[in-house]
Scaffold this motif. Structure first.
Motif, PDB file in Angstrom:
ATOM      1  N   MET A  54       0.688  -1.300   0.068  1.00 27.85           N
ATOM      2  CA  MET A  54       0.130  -0.170   0.149  1.00 27.85           C
ATOM      3  C   MET A  54       0.754   1.246   0.008  1.00 27.85           C
ATOM      4  O   MET A  54       1.586   1.309   0.812  1.00 27.85           O
ATOM      5  CB  MET A  54      -0.749   0.104   1.342  1.00 27.85           C
ATOM      6  CG  MET A  54      -1.787   1.178   1.417  1.00 27.85           C
ATOM      7  SD  MET A  54      -3.250   1.008   0.579  1.00 27.85           S
ATOM      8  CE  MET A  54      -4.247  -0.161   1.337  1.00 27.85           C
ATOM      9  N   ASP A  55       0.843   2.074  -0.901  1.00 26.60           N
ATOM     10  CA  ASP A  55       1.309   3.508  -0.915  1.00 26.60           C
ATOM     11  C   ASP A  55       0.590   4.335  -0.082  1.00 26.60           C
ATOM     12  O   ASP A  55      -0.684   4.196   0.229  1.00 26.60           O
ATOM     13  CB  ASP A  55       1.271   4.108  -2.331  1.00 26.60           C
ATOM     14  CG  ASP A  55       1.826   5.429  -2.530  1.00 26.60           C
ATOM     15  OD1 ASP A  55       2.725   5.610  -1.526  1.00 26.60           O
ATOM     16  OD2 ASP A  55       2.038   5.869  -3.515  1.00 26.60           O
ATOM     17  N   ILE A  56       0.963   5.266   0.575  1.00 25.00           N
ATOM     18  CA  ILE A  56       0.445   6.088   1.556  1.00 25.00           C
ATOM     19  C   ILE A  56      -0.212   7.361   0.912  1.00 25.00           C
ATOM     20  O   ILE A  56      -1.379   7.422   1.220  1.00 25.00           O
ATOM     21  CB  ILE A  56       1.405   6.453   2.511  1.00 25.00           C
ATOM     22  CG1 ILE A  56       1.752   5.302   3.501  1.00 25.00           C
ATOM     23  CG2 ILE A  56       0.819   7.934   3.400  1.00 25.00           C
ATOM     24  CD1 ILE A  56       2.709   5.801   4.547  1.00 25.00           C
ATOM     25  N   LEU A  57       0.351   8.212  -0.024  1.00 27.05           N
ATOM     26  CA  LEU A  57      -0.302   9.140  -0.799  1.00 27.05           C
ATOM     27  C   LEU A  57      -0.932   8.476  -1.842  1.00 27.05           C
ATOM     28  O   LEU A  57      -0.296   8.217  -3.057  1.00 27.05           O
ATOM     29  CB  LEU A  57       0.817  10.055  -1.165  1.00 27.05           C
ATOM     30  CG  LEU A  57       1.445  10.969   0.090  1.00 27.05           C
ATOM     31  CD1 LEU A  57       2.237  12.025  -0.268  1.00 27.05           C
ATOM     32  CD2 LEU A  57       0.291  11.587   0.986  1.00 27.05           C
ATOM     33  N   LEU A  58      -2.111   8.560  -1.874  1.00 25.26           N
ATOM     34  CA  LEU A  58      -3.074   8.311  -2.895  1.00 25.26           C
ATOM     35  C   LEU A  58      -3.891   9.389  -3.461  1.00 25.26           C
ATOM     36  O   LEU A  58      -4.498  10.416  -2.738  1.00 25.26           O
ATOM     37  CB  LEU A  58      -3.953   7.078  -2.633  1.00 25.26           C
ATOM     38  CG  LEU A  58      -3.119   5.742  -2.075  1.00 25.26           C
ATOM     39  CD1 LEU A  58      -4.097   4.614  -1.651  1.00 25.26           C
ATOM     40  CD2 LEU A  58      -2.244   5.102  -3.231  1.00 25.26           C
ATOM     41  N   LYS A  59      -4.269   9.304  -4.589  1.00 25.26           N
ATOM     42  CA  LYS A  59      -5.312  10.177  -5.345  1.00 25.26           C
ATOM     43  C   LYS A  59      -6.630   9.972  -4.784  1.00 25.26           C
ATOM     44  O   LYS A  59      -6.975   8.766  -4.332  1.00 25.26           O
ATOM     45  CB  LYS A  59      -5.031  10.432  -6.601  1.00 25.26           C
ATOM     46  CG  LYS A  59      -3.759  10.850  -7.305  1.00 25.26           C
ATOM     47  CD  LYS A  59      -3.864  10.765  -8.864  1.00 25.26           C
ATOM     48  CE  LYS A  59      -2.427  11.365  -9.383  1.00 25.26           C
ATOM     49  NZ  LYS A  59      -2.001  10.582 -10.505  1.00 25.26           N
ATOM     50  N   GLY A  60      -7.337  11.075  -4.538  1.00 24.97           N
ATOM     51  CA  GLY A  60      -8.798  10.646  -4.059  1.00 24.97           C
ATOM     52  C   GLY A  60      -8.863  11.143  -2.664  1.00 24.97           C
ATOM     53  O   GLY A  60      -8.056  11.790  -2.144  1.00 24.97           O
ATOM     54  N   ASP A  61     -10.139  10.832  -2.043  1.00 32.25           N
ATOM     55  CA  ASP A  61     -10.538  11.274  -0.590  1.00 32.25           C
ATOM     56  C   ASP A  61      -9.985  10.461   0.327  1.00 32.25           C
ATOM     57  O   ASP A  61     -10.239  10.659   1.507  1.00 32.25           O
ATOM     58  CB  ASP A  61     -12.049  11.392  -0.649  1.00 32.25           C
ATOM     59  CG  ASP A  61     -12.836  10.130  -0.934  1.00 32.25           C
ATOM     60  OD1 ASP A  61     -12.090   9.110  -1.253  1.00 32.25           O
ATOM     61  OD2 ASP A  61     -14.093  10.072  -0.761  1.00 32.25           O
ATOM     62  N   MET A  62      -9.188   9.439   0.033  1.00 31.37           N
ATOM     63  CA  MET A  62      -8.784   8.493   1.190  1.00 31.37           C
ATOM     64  C   MET A  62      -7.214   8.187   0.938  1.00 31.37           C
ATOM     65  O   MET A  62      -7.085   7.839  -0.247  1.00 31.37           O
ATOM     66  CB  MET A  62      -9.618   7.272   1.244  1.00 31.37           C
ATOM     67  CG  MET A  62      -9.131   6.186   2.151  1.00 31.37           C
ATOM     68  SD  MET A  62     -10.176   4.653   2.171  1.00 31.37           S
ATOM     69  CE  MET A  62     -12.029   5.229   1.850  1.00 31.37           C
ATOM     70  N   THR A  83       6.293   3.146   0.245  1.00 33.39           N
ATOM     71  CA  THR A  83       6.215   4.795   0.151  1.00 33.39           C
ATOM     72  C   THR A  83       7.423   5.545   0.400  1.00 33.39           C
ATOM     73  O   THR A  83       8.617   4.865   0.539  1.00 33.39           O
ATOM     74  CB  THR A  83       4.991   5.157   1.280  1.00 33.39           C
ATOM     75  OG1 THR A  83       4.869   6.534   1.013  1.00 33.39           O
ATOM     76  CG2 THR A  83       5.704   5.111   2.793  1.00 33.39           C
ATOM     77  N   ALA A  84       7.407   6.630  -0.294  1.00 30.49           N
ATOM     78  CA  ALA A  84       8.411   7.583  -0.331  1.00 30.49           C
ATOM     79  C   ALA A  84       8.554   8.439   0.903  1.00 30.49           C
ATOM     80  O   ALA A  84       9.364   9.168   1.044  1.00 30.49           O
ATOM     81  CB  ALA A  84       8.389   8.333  -1.744  1.00 30.49           C
ATOM     82  N   HIS A  85       7.420   8.265   1.592  1.00 30.25           N
ATOM     83  CA  HIS A  85       7.236   9.199   2.761  1.00 30.25           C
ATOM     84  C   HIS A  85       7.564   8.412   4.116  1.00 30.25           C
ATOM     85  O   HIS A  85       7.060   7.291   4.429  1.00 30.25           O
ATOM     86  CB  HIS A  85       6.160   9.772   2.904  1.00 30.25           C
ATOM     87  CG  HIS A  85       5.479  10.317   1.741  1.00 30.25           C
ATOM     88  ND1 HIS A  85       5.803  11.823   1.366  1.00 30.25           N
ATOM     89  CD2 HIS A  85       4.735  10.016   0.287  1.00 30.25           C
ATOM     90  CE1 HIS A  85       5.308  12.193   0.094  1.00 30.25           C
ATOM     91  NE2 HIS A  85       5.003  11.005  -0.529  1.00 30.25           N
ATOM     92  N   SER A  86       8.506   9.386   4.822  1.00 34.03           N
ATOM     93  CA  SER A  86       9.156   8.615   6.208  1.00 34.03           C
ATOM     94  C   SER A  86       9.158   9.807   7.079  1.00 34.03           C
ATOM     95  O   SER A  86       9.891   9.531   8.221  1.00 34.03           O
ATOM     96  CB  SER A  86      10.437   7.899   5.948  1.00 34.03           C
ATOM     97  OG  SER A  86      11.384   8.946   5.332  1.00 34.03           O
ATOM     98  N   ASP A  87       8.548  10.805   7.057  1.00 36.40           N
ATOM     99  CA  ASP A  87       8.524  11.899   8.131  1.00 36.40           C
ATOM    100  C   ASP A  87       7.817  11.496   9.233  1.00 36.40           C
ATOM    101  O   ASP A  87       7.051  10.467   9.388  1.00 36.40           O
ATOM    102  CB  ASP A  87       7.809  12.867   7.707  1.00 36.40           C
ATOM    103  CG  ASP A  87       6.313  12.910   7.186  1.00 36.40           C
ATOM    104  OD1 ASP A  87       5.533  12.991   8.095  1.00 36.40           O
ATOM    105  OD2 ASP A  87       6.240  12.242   6.044  1.00 36.40           O
ATOM    106  N   ASP A  88       8.214  12.117  10.599  1.00 37.11           N
ATOM    107  CA  ASP A  88       7.720  11.615  11.657  1.00 37.11           C
ATOM    108  C   ASP A  88       6.228  11.262  11.737  1.00 37.11           C
ATOM    109  O   ASP A  88       5.599  10.677  12.330  1.00 37.11           O
ATOM    110  CB  ASP A  88       8.224  12.357  12.862  1.00 37.11           C
ATOM    111  CG  ASP A  88       9.755  12.186  12.802  1.00 37.11           C
ATOM    112  OD1 ASP A  88      10.341  11.024  12.544  1.00 37.11           O
ATOM    113  OD2 ASP A  88      10.254  13.053  13.729  1.00 37.11           O
ATOM    114  N   LYS A  89       5.350  12.432  11.289  1.00 36.63           N
ATOM    115  CA  LYS A  89       3.799  12.559  11.511  1.00 36.63           C
ATOM    116  C   LYS A  89       3.405  11.398  10.505  1.00 36.63           C
ATOM    117  O   LYS A  89       2.436  10.630  11.162  1.00 36.63           O
ATOM    118  CB  LYS A  89       3.488  13.806  10.577  1.00 36.63           C
ATOM    119  CG  LYS A  89       1.937  13.860  10.705  1.00 36.63           C
ATOM    120  CD  LYS A  89       1.727  15.266  10.386  1.00 36.63           C
ATOM    121  CE  LYS A  89       0.120  15.487  10.488  1.00 36.63           C
ATOM    122  NZ  LYS A  89      -0.383  16.725   9.714  1.00 36.63           N
TER     123      LYS A  89
END
Length: 132
Positions: A54-62, A83-89
């Motif tokens: 599962m990618d984290i940033l997806l297009k759409g409302d979810m 995913t490419a995102h590993s920031d703390d939040k």
């Protein structure tokens, strides 16, 4: 290594094709590709994969984290974030849905295979404990 059916949730078509090609070369079966959180939920209902990438940033409302939470609540399918995102939040949000792994893009086939195999093993072990 067992032949597992894996659902890819990735909204970038080229990235999804690369992931699919890598999974097939590793001997896995790709049960489908979804481009949004809503489509992922629908695909899980129709194909019951053994694991979801599962990618984290997806297009759409979810986003992927929201979709993972719904899938975890309704189905017993392990999810590995890819995913490419590993920031703390983002990491803190992802931990709330108790994923079976978290892979940062770009990744190697070895990273992908090892994470999938550990996730599948952990899921089998968790399932056996729940029924014993």
């Amino acid at each position: 290594m067992e032949t597992a059916r894996i659902l890819i949730v990735e909204d970038e078509a080229i990235v999804a094709m690369v992931i699919k090609k890598r999974l097939l070369s590793l001997g896995y079966v790709v049960s489908g590709v979804a481009a949004s959180g809503n489509e992922a939920i629908t695909r899980v209902e129709g194909t019951y994969p053994d694991l979801i990438l599962m990618d984290i940033l997806l297009k759409g409302d979810m986003d992927g984290i929201e979709a993972a939470g719904i899938i975890k609540e309704r189905f017993n399918v392990p999810i590995v974030f890819l995913t490419a995102h590993s920031d703390d939040k983002t990491l803190e949000r992802a931990k709330q849905v108790d994923p079976y792994g978290y892979i940062i893009k770009p990744f190697t086939e070895k990273d992908l295979s090892a994470t999938i195999e550990i996730a599948l093993h952990r899921h089998r072990s968790d399932s056996e404990k729940a029924f014993s």
